[in-house]
Scaffold this motif. Structure first.
Motif, PDB file in Angstrom:
ATOM      1  N   PRO B  58       0.849  -1.200   0.000  1.00 26.18           N
ATOM      2  CA  PRO B  58       0.000   0.000   0.000  1.00 26.18           C
ATOM      3  C   PRO B  58       0.882   1.246   0.000  1.00 26.18           C
ATOM      4  CG  PRO B  58       0.132  -0.940   2.207  1.00 26.18           C
ATOM      5  CD  PRO B  58       0.919  -1.858   1.306  1.00 26.18           C
ATOM      6  N   ASN B  84      -2.900   2.386  12.255  1.00 27.29           N
ATOM      7  CA  ASN B  84      -3.650   1.126  12.256  1.00 27.29           C
ATOM      8  C   ASN B  84      -4.601   1.091  13.465  1.00 27.29           C
ATOM      9  OD1 ASN B  84      -4.254  -1.576  11.463  1.00 27.29           O
ATOM     10  ND2 ASN B  84      -2.690  -2.376  12.842  1.00 27.29           N
ATOM     11  N   GLU B  88      -3.072   2.412  17.885  1.00 29.28           N
ATOM     12  CA  GLU B  88      -1.696   2.522  17.387  1.00 29.28           C
ATOM     13  C   GLU B  88      -1.257   3.983  17.375  1.00 29.28           C
ATOM     14  OE1 GLU B  88       0.447   0.216  14.000  1.00 29.28           O
ATOM     15  OE2 GLU B  88      -0.133   2.124  13.127  1.00 29.28           O
ATOM     16  N   ASN B 237       7.840   5.232  11.115  1.00 29.14           N
ATOM     17  CA  ASN B 237       8.787   4.726  10.120  1.00 29.14           C
ATOM     18  C   ASN B 237      10.010   4.057  10.738  1.00 29.14           C
ATOM     19  OD1 ASN B 237       7.333   5.291   7.749  1.00 29.14           O
ATOM     20  ND2 ASN B 237       7.835   7.464   7.979  1.00 29.14           N
ATOM     21  N   PHE B 239       9.195   1.756  12.983  1.00 28.85           N
ATOM     22  CA  PHE B 239       8.444   0.638  13.555  1.00 28.85           C
ATOM     23  C   PHE B 239       7.865  -0.255  12.453  1.00 28.85           C
ATOM     24  CE2 PHE B 239       4.457  -1.169  15.079  1.00 28.85           C
ATOM     25  CZ  PHE B 239       4.842  -1.739  16.270  1.00 28.85           C
ATOM     26  N   ASN B 240       7.225   0.359  11.473  1.00 25.10           N
ATOM     27  CA  ASN B 240       6.552  -0.397  10.420  1.00 25.10           C
ATOM     28  C   ASN B 240       6.193   0.591   9.312  1.00 25.10           C
ATOM     29  OD1 ASN B 240       5.036  -2.242   8.968  1.00 25.10           O
ATOM     30  ND2 ASN B 240       3.459  -2.554  10.524  1.00 25.10           N
ATOM     31  N   SER B 241       6.760   0.399   8.124  1.00 24.41           N
ATOM     32  CA  SER B 241       6.524   1.373   7.047  1.00 24.41           C
ATOM     33  C   SER B 241       5.086   1.353   6.558  1.00 24.41           C
ATOM     34  CB  SER B 241       7.403   1.076   5.842  1.00 24.41           C
ATOM     35  OG  SER B 241       8.727   0.870   6.215  1.00 24.41           O
ATOM     36  N   TYR B 242       4.544   0.135   6.467  1.00 22.61           N
ATOM     37  CA  TYR B 242       3.237  -0.006   5.817  1.00 22.61           C
ATOM     38  C   TYR B 242       2.223  -0.455   6.868  1.00 22.61           C
ATOM     39  CZ  TYR B 242       6.337  -0.450   1.724  1.00 22.61           C
ATOM     40  OH  TYR B 242       7.299  -0.268   0.761  1.00 22.61           O
ATOM     41  N   THR B 243       1.642   0.510   7.580  1.00 24.35           N
ATOM     42  CA  THR B 243       0.749   0.119   8.675  1.00 24.35           C
ATOM     43  C   THR B 243      -0.707  -0.044   8.227  1.00 24.35           C
ATOM     44  OG1 THR B 243       0.611   2.455   9.232  1.00 24.35           O
ATOM     45  CG2 THR B 243       2.131   1.130  10.533  1.00 24.35           C
ATOM     46  N   ILE B 244      -1.088   0.579   7.124  1.00 24.23           N
ATOM     47  CA  ILE B 244      -2.499   0.525   6.705  1.00 24.23           C
ATOM     48  C   ILE B 244      -2.604  -0.197   5.385  1.00 24.23           C
ATOM     49  CG2 ILE B 244      -4.595   1.901   6.603  1.00 24.23           C
ATOM     50  CD1 ILE B 244      -3.100   3.296   8.567  1.00 24.23           C
ATOM     51  N   ASP B 245      -3.440  -1.217   5.335  1.00 21.38           N
ATOM     52  CA  ASP B 245      -3.485  -2.000   4.106  1.00 21.38           C
ATOM     53  C   ASP B 245      -4.326  -1.305   3.028  1.00 21.38           C
ATOM     54  OD1 ASP B 245      -6.246  -2.933   4.253  1.00 21.38           O
ATOM     55  OD2 ASP B 245      -5.594  -4.328   5.816  1.00 21.38           O
TER      56      ASP B 245
END
Lengths: 353, 353
Positions: B58, B84, B88, B237, B239-245
């Motif tokens: 995404p 998310n 979050e 960024n 922690f997790n680049s792509y948090t929302i699908d």
């Protein structure tokens, strides 16, 4: 910088993901996505889940998905943790198992997010240089460490580690967690999942983003003995109760159930990879042996950075890392045969071959 | 406990979400979900996004969704952070803006996840007791604090705070971030979003889980001046680049676009709430004034814990918190009129009214 940022935020050095271009249509070989669509059964299962139930929270424990995964991997559901992509699972793992007093070890050339997690958790990692040929210096990982993180196969090199090498590292680090990040394992590597019941220190991390063609729905998981999974759940439930949405849960379950489809796609990717390696070698590239859905290549005459930019101008995106030891390499995702033809054609133009 | 857990994991006291029952069908009034389905346009938009593109990551920056939200709230896209779920977003906010040296302040009776976040971030919060009637002791929040977190309206009480009270707190805490958690604002509260351009210390947090009937897809956001949003992005960024699908992005955008539908649903909920309050008062309940999609009620004769268990036996789930000061209260989500009839019928049986 802002006076409102705390000390942590000020010192962070965030990860930069591969470009998701919006300006025009590219042959996109820069973020290791699967070139083939998800299984039709997955698409159907997700569509069925798009209904009025979306008003309700998802199952915070992902019970059904964990049960399906447990059967698939011949483990117990309590040995499985599910997260919002394997990046989140890795972040929780760094938060759970490593500490500042005892440095976690990982390679100098590896998934660059590990260094970012270490920073987020205020850890000073022990960086171990890979051998000249990018193979893993196994002995160095067997010295006393506060934990170990190894992708198998490694990114961005694509090189795999053997089961006996992983075993050696597990034996030498019995008091600390050894994470084997198997994001790319299904393209030719050997999984260490069968070691889980023998090694309480082993945590295997997987993702549905590559093999399962589901980068768009964000599901990753960790497999390990119950006490490691319990630790991850403690952190997750102190961070966000509902990390996986209803649609991702439905899609992930269907993906694990339709493994036959994905095995076929992985076979095609491996075939294309081997053909691409040969074609690249024929035009002057040196290619690191790959067990992954990408290859790491360097040209004997032309700088990687030059090729990277020229490929972009030709409509082909690959990944370039301006880092010591690999600044003359390109990481190229394996696409469809047609996409690889376009890559090779563009390279021939650029290299005037 | 495990030898592999670090100090942080050992001391955590994770959040326990409201039950998501699987044993039988309940009238589910325990997790403040919206009783009405998401807008048909949202369902359609998500279905359209269930396609082959799911193989691709995404947009890590949620550009289109932020643009839509910015237009809706008359802000700049750079003043919006998407996460998310709002849990979050809250976790990232605690990680970004508060520090151990200077305690963040929140109420003794409030969203119980705040204490969990404080623990996760190794902060010792300053706990401020609410007034006897559960209203906010505004002056106490105006003393020197290392930051403030206030839900408006509050959970689990449902009581709102006025704009002038929030302004007073913002003025008194100019050097620290004041988070106003507006998860339930659309059921009768007054939003402080219009204050954002005047107060660099204000961060407003929202969710699509309640008002937008989308608890199942996990989207929350933070609104504030650019430097606060930049801070959140640095942590996200790392922690997790792509948090929302992809599906959540599509659904969230459609939900913001179809606000007219949701306004109608919120009106229905408010009407049902006021009717329910009256019916509860008629059978001996005292009810805290609510600006939310739930009510907080206490019976003059029968213990809340007894009612909670008996309601469960009658197939009605509500939320009970075994905590000081509120152990004789029940938090009851406003469902459909039909669900409220079932609640009242069950209560009449239990209370023999």
């Amino acid at each position: 910088m802002s006076k409102f940022w705390n000390e942590l935020v000020q010192k962070l050095d965030p990860y930069v993901p591969g470009e998701q271009p919006k300006d025009k249509k590219y042959v996109k070989l820069n973020t290791n996505e699967n070139p083939y669509p998800p299984s039709p059964k997955v698409v159907k299962a997700i569509k069925q889940a798009v209904n009025e139930q979306l008003r309700l929270y998802p199952d915070p424990n992902a019970d059904e998905l964990r049960k399906t995964a447990a059967e698939h991997f011949q483990l117990d559901p309590e040995q499985i943790f599910v997260g919002n992509g394997s990046d989140e699972v890795l972040a929780f793992s760094f938060m759970s198992f490593f500490s500042a007093e005892n440095p976690v070890a990982f390679a100098d050339i590896t998934y660059s997010f590990y260094k970012v997690y270490a920073n987020l958790c205020s850890l000073s990692p022990k960086i171990i240089p890979l051998n000249e040929d990018f193979s893993l210096p196994v002995k160095a990982f067997c010295e006393p460490n506060g934990g170990v993180v190894i992708p198998n196969p490694n990114a961005p090199t694509g090189r795999g580690v053997s089961l006996s090498e992983v075993k050696e590292i597990l034996e030498a680090n019995k008091d600390h967690v050894v994470i084997i990040d198997e994001a790319y394992i299904d393209f030719g590597g050997e999984s260490v999942i069968p070691f889980i019941n023998d090694y309480p220190n082993l945590l295997v991390i997987r993702t549905l983003s590559k093999y399962s063609s589901l980068a768009g729905i964000r599901v990753g998981y960790a497999l390990g003995q119950k006490e490691l999974i319990d630790g991850l759940n403690r952190v997750k439930n102190s961070f966000n109760s509902y990390t996986i949405d209803r649609l991702a849960l439905a899609g992930a379950k269907a993906a694990i159930d339709d493994d036959a489809y994905y095995q076929e796609m992985a076979k095609k990717i491996v075939t294309t990879r081997e053909q691409t390696i040969e074609r690249l070698q024929n035009i002057g590239f040196t290619v690191v042996p790959s067990q992954s859905n990408f290859i790491f290549a360097s040209h004997t005459e032309v700088d990687a950075e030059v090729i990277f930019h020229e490929l972009r101008d030709h409509g082909v995106l690959v990944r370039y890392f301006n880092q010591p030891r690999i600044s003359n390499h390109l990481r190229i995702t394996i696409g469809t045969d047609e996409e690889m033809d376009k890559l090779i054609d563009a390279l021939k133009l650029i290299l005037k071959k």
